[in-house]
Scaffold this motif. Structure first.
Motif, PDB file in Angstrom:
ATOM      1  N   THR A 185       0.866  -1.180   0.000  1.00  0.00           N
ATOM      2  CA  THR A 185       0.000   0.000   0.000  1.00  0.00           C
ATOM      3  C   THR A 185       0.900   1.227   0.000  1.00  0.00           C
ATOM      4  OG1 THR A 185      -0.011   0.185   2.372  1.00  0.00           O
ATOM      5  CG2 THR A 185      -1.723  -1.180   1.410  1.00  0.00           C
ATOM      6  N   SER A 186       0.346   2.338  -0.456  1.00  0.00           N
ATOM      7  CA  SER A 186       1.188   3.527  -0.633  1.00  0.00           C
ATOM      8  C   SER A 186       1.743   4.060   0.684  1.00  0.00           C
ATOM      9  CB  SER A 186       0.413   4.627  -1.331  1.00  0.00           C
ATOM     10  OG  SER A 186      -0.227   4.098  -2.437  1.00  0.00           O
ATOM     11  N   ALA A 307     -10.309   6.620  -7.293  1.00  0.00           N
ATOM     12  CA  ALA A 307     -10.764   7.864  -6.672  1.00  0.00           C
ATOM     13  C   ALA A 307     -12.146   8.125  -7.260  1.00  0.00           C
ATOM     14  CB  ALA A 307      -9.815   9.017  -6.995  1.00  0.00           C
ATOM     15  N   HIS A 327     -18.335   2.876 -12.725  1.00  0.00           N
ATOM     16  CA  HIS A 327     -17.631   3.445 -11.587  1.00  0.00           C
ATOM     17  C   HIS A 327     -17.322   2.280 -10.636  1.00  0.00           C
ATOM     18  CE1 HIS A 327     -17.695   6.918  -8.390  1.00  0.00           C
ATOM     19  NE2 HIS A 327     -16.492   6.439  -8.609  1.00  0.00           N
ATOM     20  N   ALA A 328     -16.067   2.162 -10.225  1.00  0.00           N
ATOM     21  CA  ALA A 328     -15.689   1.022  -9.385  1.00  0.00           C
ATOM     22  C   ALA A 328     -14.930   1.509  -8.161  1.00  0.00           C
ATOM     23  CB  ALA A 328     -14.825   0.059 -10.181  1.00  0.00           C
ATOM     24  N   GLY A 330     -12.556   0.131  -4.668  1.00  0.00           N
ATOM     25  CA  GLY A 330     -11.870  -0.955  -3.976  1.00  0.00           C
ATOM     26  C   GLY A 330     -10.604  -0.428  -3.344  1.00  0.00           C
ATOM     27  N   MET A 331      -9.764  -1.314  -2.886  1.00  0.00           N
ATOM     28  CA  MET A 331      -8.495  -0.903  -2.296  1.00  0.00           C
ATOM     29  C   MET A 331      -7.475  -2.027  -2.432  1.00  0.00           C
ATOM     30  SD  MET A 331      -9.994  -0.832   1.606  1.00  0.00           S
ATOM     31  CE  MET A 331      -8.522  -0.190   2.355  1.00  0.00           C
ATOM     32  N   GLU A 333      -5.954  -3.715  -0.399  1.00  0.00           N
ATOM     33  CA  GLU A 333      -6.254  -4.835   0.507  1.00  0.00           C
ATOM     34  C   GLU A 333      -7.399  -5.700  -0.013  1.00  0.00           C
ATOM     35  OE1 GLU A 333      -5.728  -1.750   1.225  1.00  0.00           O
ATOM     36  OE2 GLU A 333      -4.566  -1.481   3.055  1.00  0.00           O
ATOM     37  N   GLN A 362     -20.558   4.502  -6.059  1.00  0.00           N
ATOM     38  CA  GLN A 362     -19.474   3.567  -6.346  1.00  0.00           C
ATOM     39  C   GLN A 362     -20.009   2.179  -6.700  1.00  0.00           C
ATOM     40  OE1 GLN A 362     -19.149   6.177  -4.432  1.00  0.00           O
ATOM     41  NE2 GLN A 362     -17.189   7.039  -5.053  1.00  0.00           N
ATOM     42  N   ASP A 421     -12.960   4.326   4.780  1.00  0.00           N
ATOM     43  CA  ASP A 421     -13.842   5.174   3.978  1.00  0.00           C
ATOM     44  C   ASP A 421     -15.157   5.390   4.714  1.00  0.00           C
ATOM     45  OD1 ASP A 421     -12.223   5.556   1.715  1.00  0.00           O
ATOM     46  OD2 ASP A 421     -12.742   3.581   0.939  1.00  0.00           O
ATOM     47  N   ARG A 436     -12.827   9.932   2.683  1.00  0.00           N
ATOM     48  CA  ARG A 436     -11.937   9.142   3.509  1.00  0.00           C
ATOM     49  C   ARG A 436     -12.211   9.614   4.939  1.00  0.00           C
ATOM     50  NH1 ARG A 436      -9.462   4.831   2.303  1.00  0.00           N
ATOM     51  NH2 ARG A 436      -7.510   5.222   3.390  1.00  0.00           N
ATOM     52  N   LYS A 527      -3.902   9.522  -6.635  1.00  0.00           N
ATOM     53  CA  LYS A 527      -4.956  10.109  -5.797  1.00  0.00           C
ATOM     54  C   LYS A 527      -4.506  11.475  -5.297  1.00  0.00           C
ATOM     55  CE  LYS A 527      -5.885   5.770  -3.640  1.00  0.00           C
ATOM     56  NZ  LYS A 527      -6.542   5.044  -4.687  1.00  0.00           N
TER      57      LYS A 527
HETATM   58  P1  ADP Z   1      -3.318   3.092  -1.884  1.00  0.00           P
HETATM   59  O1  ADP Z   1      -2.369   2.008  -2.210  1.00  0.00           O
HETATM   60  O2  ADP Z   1      -2.919   4.467  -2.304  1.00  0.00           O
HETATM   61  O3  ADP Z   1      -3.946   3.029  -0.517  1.00  0.00           O
HETATM   62  P2  ADP Z   1      -5.682   2.004  -2.879  1.00  0.00           P
HETATM   63  O4  ADP Z   1      -5.947   1.771  -4.315  1.00  0.00           O
HETATM   64  O5  ADP Z   1      -5.575   0.882  -1.972  1.00  0.00           O
HETATM   65  O6  ADP Z   1      -4.439   2.850  -2.914  1.00  0.00           O
HETATM   66  O7  ADP Z   1      -6.694   3.078  -2.302  1.00  0.00           O
HETATM   67  C1  ADP Z   1      -7.920   2.687  -1.782  1.00  0.00           C
HETATM   68  C2  ADP Z   1      -8.755   3.886  -1.487  1.00  0.00           C
HETATM   69  O8  ADP Z   1      -8.976   4.665  -2.651  1.00  0.00           O
HETATM   70  C3  ADP Z   1     -10.141   3.554  -1.016  1.00  0.00           C
HETATM   71  O9  ADP Z   1     -10.163   3.192   0.340  1.00  0.00           O
HETATM   72  C4  ADP Z   1     -10.890   4.843  -1.305  1.00  0.00           C
HETATM   73  O10 ADP Z   1     -10.661   5.816  -0.320  1.00  0.00           O
HETATM   74  C5  ADP Z   1     -10.236   5.318  -2.572  1.00  0.00           C
HETATM   75  N1  ADP Z   1     -11.059   4.936  -3.715  1.00  0.00           N
HETATM   76  C6  ADP Z   1     -10.885   3.901  -4.553  1.00  0.00           C
HETATM   77  N2  ADP Z   1     -11.831   3.895  -5.498  1.00  0.00           N
HETATM   78  C7  ADP Z   1     -12.643   4.941  -5.246  1.00  0.00           C
HETATM   79  C8  ADP Z   1     -13.839   5.476  -5.850  1.00  0.00           C
HETATM   80  N3  ADP Z   1     -14.372   4.939  -6.939  1.00  0.00           N
HETATM   81  N4  ADP Z   1     -14.390   6.552  -5.288  1.00  0.00           N
HETATM   82  C9  ADP Z   1     -13.878   7.125  -4.181  1.00  0.00           C
HETATM   83  N5  ADP Z   1     -12.772   6.687  -3.585  1.00  0.00           N
HETATM   84  C10 ADP Z   1     -12.157   5.609  -4.103  1.00  0.00           C
END
Ligand code: ADP
Length: 544
Positions: A185-186, A307, A327-328, A330-331, A333, A362, A421, A436, A527
């Protein structure tokens, strides 16, 4: 009593073997660093993935060992996806956009044994190599004559390495819960943490993507992966495409609007996947060049995730590109997909405005993802589209812990993962992220959604990008500040922007001020980096 069905583990090698039999001639198009487009087929990928597996065995790579990559989307990365995981090692894709110190941390933490890299990262590799303790050799993803002149121990040439090996390989059979790939994760707070995917989780997740209410992926698709293969397995698309025989279009490093548009046109892309920032560049290119995407392209679906998809972006895809937005959300994890926004039969004849309202959400959970929203005490909130709370998830492609137990216990006593979230869920099951948890703006005891305000701000034709952050306020605790980047050559005043917002959000949500900036900070995954923005505006005070 057990069922009497064949007990075959779900392995990534079986996906490749299926592709080799069912659609060997389907193409994979890769844009190379010199701008040319390389074409090969699943049959070619399969042969070369087997050469990779043989080469790794010859190098002494053991099952479970991590093999790092620093690479763009391209056919060689695809070969590694199948060759490394197929032979039982773990493909560790590293995000090259991270700071060198983070990359060092990640490669050392994962104890990568080999690091394969694209030539554009040669200098980076030279810089960090002395501090990568576990890496035995660095393998450049190129031909012999392209080898970079860098000083790193054990530099090898990928094409030379695999050329000496047979394209025959019997894939080993093992427990489907075996680790297949990993992604960190970032780490916006603290050190990056490793998410370790398994063969089983990757296959279940990919099957869900293929379904009609997933991405509706099929052999009729030509899918452009703007989402990087170095982040969350490019949303699982390399496996899902191989499952159903979709053509893959891999854009390499060129993610600007013109390069993407040309690839979409030349490779007859029907489905494209990426984050809002890349689609912003594509749409700006179309606007400034007065292109006609609805007639020049055969794009019919665009997946926007990572995002929140701005409404204006969705509108532009629907009306100018004649492409439906999925529109999708996820994360990392979650492999990463949790929800996808597809309409229900009752929305079939809905007017555009209503479709756009729906697409701002979403979406609904895929089978395999359970989700609920809870209040601060952990009590479940109603699915009425109004109550908003912390979004919790669980399911077979969702992490149970981080690699090496970092961060300790991440699930609650019932196995739920806190996504961080804040969301609502409506009676049809559509989930909508409002913020967030760490970005939410608390004003007078109520929450203001920064995502809604940003969405409204970018609907102004002069606005390229917008971010809203909370600024401390003596009376209200926090009030929103709108930070805006204007499109080149366009102007808009604070009042213009507030007027647009006024028609779209509650009056008490209106930002107390607007700041104009040249650019907004982004994370390595595209993001908005709100933490950095809040730092930038730390001394900002509203003039009341
Ligand atoms: P990182 O590795 O930067 O954490 P992730 O891809 O795991 O990147 O980020 C996940 C987060 O991105 C989610 O918990 C949410 O906050 C945000 N996110 C992902 N998709 C969306 C979406 N369609 N709309 C709003 N937020 C989103």
């Amino acid at each position: 009593m057990l069922g009497l069905m064949q007990d075959q583990p779900l392995l990534i090698s079986s996906v490749l073997e299926h592709a080799l039999k069912a659609h060997p001639h389907t193409e994979i198009a890769s844009r190379m660093a010199d701008g040319s487009v390389h074409h090969c087929t699943y049959a070619d990928i399969g042969e070369r993935a087997k050469q990779v597996a043989n080469a790794l065995v010859a190098l002494g790579v053991q099952p479970g060992e991590r093999i790092g990559t620093l690479a763009w989307n391209g056919y060689r990365h695809m070969e590694l996806y199948f060759g490394v995981s197929g032979m039982g090692a773990v493909l560790h894709t590293i995000n090259p956009r991270l700071f060198p110190e983070q990359i060092e941390f990640i490669a050392n933490h994962a104890e990568d044994q080999y690091l394969l890299f694209d030539l554009s990262f040669a200098e980076l590799v030279e810089q960090i190599a002395p501090r990568l303790k576990s890496v035995k050799a660095f393998i450049a993803l190129c031909e012999r004559e392209q080898m970079p002149a860098i000083d790193v121990p054990g530099l090898m040439c990928y094409e030379d390495l695999i050329a000496g090996h047979s394209n025959d390989f019997i894939w080993p059979e093992f427990d489907e819960r075996t680790a297949s790939s990993m992604c960190y994760t970032s780490g916006t707070t603290g050190n990056p943490k490793g998410v370790l995917y398994s063969h089983r989780s990757s296959i279940l997740h990919s099957l869900a993507l293929c379904t009609s209410d997933g991405f509706g992926l099929s052999a009729a698709d030509s899918a452009l992966l703007v989402v990087p293969m170095f982040h969350v397995n490019a949303w699982g698309m390399p496996y899902a495409a191989a499952m159903c025989g979709a053509k893959l279009v891999l854009p390499g490093a060129a993610l600007d609007g013109e390069s993407l548009y040309t690839l979409m046109r030349d490779e007859q892309v029907t489905l494209a996947l990426g984050v809002p920032t890349v689609w912003m560049m594509l749409q700006q290119h179309v606007e400034t060049q007065a292109l006609q995407p609805a007639t020049e392209l055969c794009l019919n679906r665009v997946v926007i995730g990572g995002a929140a998809a701005p409404r204006i972006q969705v509108d532009t895809f629907e009306t100018r590109f004649n492409a439906r937005v999925l529109h999708a959300w996820g994360m990392t994890e979650m492999s990463p997909l949790g929800t996808i926004c597809n309409p229900l039969p009752k929305h079939r004849d809905a007017p555009l405005e209503a479709v756009l309202d729906l697409q701002a959400k979403q979406g609904r959970a895929l089978f395999g993802v359970s989700m609920k929203i809870v209040d601060e005490q952990g009590a479940e909130l109603p699915r009425d589209g109004k109550a908003s709370g912390l979004l919790l998830v669980k399911g077979p492609w969702i992490a149970s812990q981080y690699y090496g137990g970092e961060g300790g216990q991440i699930l609650d006593s019932e196995g739920w993962l806190d996504t961080g979230d804040i969301a609502t869920i409506d009676t049809d099951g559509y989930m909508q992220i409002t913020d967030r948890a760490k970005d939410v703006i608390k004003s007078g005891g109520e929450w203001i959604s920064s995502i809604d305000l940003e969405n409204a701000a970018v609907s102004h034709p002069a606005v390229a990008e917008a971010a809203v952050i909370g600024i401390a306020h003596p009376k209200w605790q926090e009030r929103p500040l709108l930070v805006v980047v204007l499109k080149p050559g366009r102007t808009a005043s604070k009042d213009d922007l507030l007027t647009v917002l006024q028609s779209r959000v509650a009056k008490w949500w209106l930002p107390d001020d607007v700041a104009f900036v040249e650019a907004l900070p982004h994370t390595a995954t595209g993001k908005l980096q709100k933490m950095k923005l809040r730092e930038q505006f730390r001394d900002f005070r509203f003039q009341t």
